[in-house]
Design an enzyme around this catalytic site. Structure first.
Site, PDB file in Angstrom:
ATOM      1  N   ASP A 156      -6.967  -0.458   6.075  1.00 61.85           N
ATOM      2  CA  ASP A 156      -7.807  -1.077   7.270  1.00 61.85           C
ATOM      3  C   ASP A 156      -6.382  -2.196   7.127  1.00 61.85           C
ATOM      4  OD1 ASP A 156     -10.267  -4.107   6.452  1.00 61.85           O
ATOM      5  OD2 ASP A 156      -9.269  -3.378   8.564  1.00 61.85           O
ATOM      6  N   PRO A 213       4.608  -6.018   8.143  1.00 62.63           N
ATOM      7  CA  PRO A 213       4.668  -5.579   6.806  1.00 62.63           C
ATOM      8  C   PRO A 213       3.480  -3.644   6.922  1.00 62.63           C
ATOM      9  CG  PRO A 213       2.938  -7.258   6.623  1.00 62.63           C
ATOM     10  CD  PRO A 213       4.134  -7.429   7.986  1.00 62.63           C
ATOM     11  N   GLY A 263       1.195  -1.275  -0.128  1.00 60.78           N
ATOM     12  CA  GLY A 263      -0.064  -0.043   0.072  1.00 60.78           C
ATOM     13  C   GLY A 263       0.637   1.441   0.106  1.00 60.78           C
TER      14      GLY A 263
HETATM   15  N1  SAM Z   1     -10.040  -5.978  10.481  1.00 64.24           N
HETATM   16  C1  SAM Z   1      -8.797  -6.510  10.830  1.00 64.24           C
HETATM   17  C2  SAM Z   1      -8.037  -6.244  11.729  1.00 64.24           C
HETATM   18  O1  SAM Z   1      -8.003  -4.619  12.232  1.00 64.24           O
HETATM   19  O2  SAM Z   1      -6.917  -6.190  12.325  1.00 64.24           O
HETATM   20  C3  SAM Z   1      -8.478  -7.115   9.367  1.00 64.24           C
HETATM   21  C4  SAM Z   1      -7.113  -5.829   8.928  1.00 64.24           C
HETATM   22  S1  SAM Z   1      -6.793  -6.835   7.203  1.00 64.24           S
HETATM   23  C5  SAM Z   1      -6.840  -8.887   7.318  1.00 64.24           C
HETATM   24  C6  SAM Z   1      -4.403  -6.082   7.189  1.00 64.24           C
HETATM   25  C7  SAM Z   1      -4.293  -6.867   6.388  1.00 64.24           C
HETATM   26  O3  SAM Z   1      -2.934  -6.225   6.100  1.00 64.24           O
HETATM   27  C8  SAM Z   1      -3.865  -7.620   6.129  1.00 64.24           C
HETATM   28  O4  SAM Z   1      -4.544  -8.465   5.089  1.00 64.24           O
HETATM   29  C9  SAM Z   1      -2.262  -7.573   5.409  1.00 64.24           C
HETATM   30  O5  SAM Z   1      -2.086  -8.767   4.361  1.00 64.24           O
HETATM   31  C10 SAM Z   1      -1.871  -6.158   4.790  1.00 64.24           C
HETATM   32  N2  SAM Z   1      -1.054  -5.627   5.334  1.00 64.24           N
HETATM   33  C11 SAM Z   1      -0.109  -5.312   5.989  1.00 64.24           C
HETATM   34  N3  SAM Z   1       0.400  -4.390   5.637  1.00 64.24           N
HETATM   35  C12 SAM Z   1       0.271  -3.932   4.562  1.00 64.24           C
HETATM   36  C13 SAM Z   1       1.063  -3.238   3.338  1.00 64.24           C
HETATM   37  N4  SAM Z   1       1.885  -2.726   4.051  1.00 64.24           N
HETATM   38  N5  SAM Z   1       0.665  -3.084   2.242  1.00 64.24           N
HETATM   39  C14 SAM Z   1      -1.267  -4.193   1.886  1.00 64.24           C
HETATM   40  N6  SAM Z   1      -1.344  -4.388   2.432  1.00 64.24           N
HETATM   41  C15 SAM Z   1      -0.385  -4.365   4.125  1.00 64.24           C
END
Ligand code: SAM
Length: 303
Positions: A182, A189, A165
């Site tokens: 989110d 990450p 992101g």
């Molecule tokens: N709603 C839940 C919460 O607040 O914990 C779940 C959030 S969702 C599962 C978080 C997502 O962010 C994960 O699928 C993770 O792989 C993604 N994520 C983490 N770092 C990221 C990055 N730098 N860019 C894009 N996605 C990322």
């Protein structure tokens, strides 16, 4: 994946192959979330449905006794069938209704597809770009937790973009009406998704009347993250408002979201635009979520 037969006759993960945050206690499997030195959250596991090591994290889908099916990343509970809708509705409907006429939405993270599923309830949205770094998370959630992911998977407005992101927003200008961060917790990450550099690039990706929301952690256990997020956003947006909801599966229950907006104030939102096919948010919840307890107001006492 090394599978064995389990009690229900279904093929399940061999217990000796599971990551270390799954513990055997009295012959039962428990997910132990190591939230902090003095607090570990235990969830009794019926079945580990899948467990994969992606290039970014351990991705696990479990079926639990009390929370239903859950997504677990690096041993941290992300979303559950029992209460994921509370979080997903609050982080999605508030910006979607605060902006008077959103057409194009950006989700950063959101791998369980719950946010994309909630945004898809707004027919006025023409495009939903979901930038998720880990394709395995999306694949596993669409396959194993359709109760959360299904709407998104079947909506052609949702564009799944599997990339970081931070890199995605860099250089984007004047593109999105609403943006939702989110993210998982500020470790691994997702750590970069709490940086000022990222918020500035995200701001630039918004249109002149854009609205963004991020999950800003627990106002009880992660005060520093919440206060830092607010102070950064207040540098770049005229309207910054934190709101709250209780998400039982998150540490301490109470959770915060912080909205930042160039023009539209959520306290003046046209709530008649709020869709009714929700399980948690309604007009009263929308408004009352911005009423904050004294300890949060005192914590925020910004000069
Ligand atoms: N709603 C839940 C919460 O607040 O914990 C779940 C959030 S969702 C599962 C978080 C997502 O962010 C994960 O699928 C993770 O792989 C993604 N994520 C983490 N770092 C990221 C990055 N730098 N860019 C894009 N996605 C990322």
């Amino acid at each position: 994946m090394d599978l064995t037969e389990n009690k229900s006759g279904k093929r399940a993960m061999a217990k000796n192959n599971l990551p270390k945050f799954f513990k055997e206690i009295d012959k039962e499997t428990w997910l132990v979330e190591d939230e902090r030195d003095n607090m570990k959250l235990h969830y009794r596991v019926k079945e580990v449905i899948s467990s994969e090591k992606s290039p970014f994290q351990h991705v696990n889908i479990i079926d639990s006794y009390d929370f239903g099916r859950c997504l677990v990343l690096d041993g941290v509970m992300q979303t559950t069938e029992l209460d994921g809708y509370i979080y997903n509705e609050m982080i999605s409907h508030v910006p979607a209704v605060t902006h008077e006429n959103p057409k194009k939405a950006l989700i950063i993270g959101g791998g369980d597809c719950g946010v994309a599923s909630e945004l898809s309830k707004y027919k006025e949205l023409k495009e939903i770009d979901m930038v998720e770094i880990d394709e395995i998370v999306v694949k596993e959630c669409i396959k194993n937790i359709p109760a959360i992911a299904a709407n998104a998977a079947n909506d052609e407005r949702v564009n799944f973009l599997f990339e970081d992101g931070v890199k995605f927003v860099k250089g984007k200008k004047d593109t999105y009406d609403i943006a939702i961060v989110d993210s998982s917790d500020p470790v691994g990450p997702a750590e970069v998704l709490f940086s000022e550099e990222f918020y500035v690039d995200l701001k630039n990706s918004l249109k002149k009347d854009g609205v963004m929301v991020c999950q800003s952690q627990s106002p009880i256990f992660h005060k520093d993250v919440l206060k830092r997020t607010r102070s950064i956003l207040k540098k770049y947006f005229p309207i910054v408002r934190t709101y709250k909801a209780v998400v039982p599966s998150y540490p301490g229950g109470m959770w915060s979201f912080t909205l930042a907006s160039f023009k539209y104030d959520p306290l003046k939102a046209n709530l008649s635009r709020l869709v009714s096919n929700t399980k948690y948010i309604n007009k009263e919840i929308f408004k009352s979520s911005f009423s904050l307890p004294n300890f949060m107001i005192e914590d925020f006492e910004e000069k």
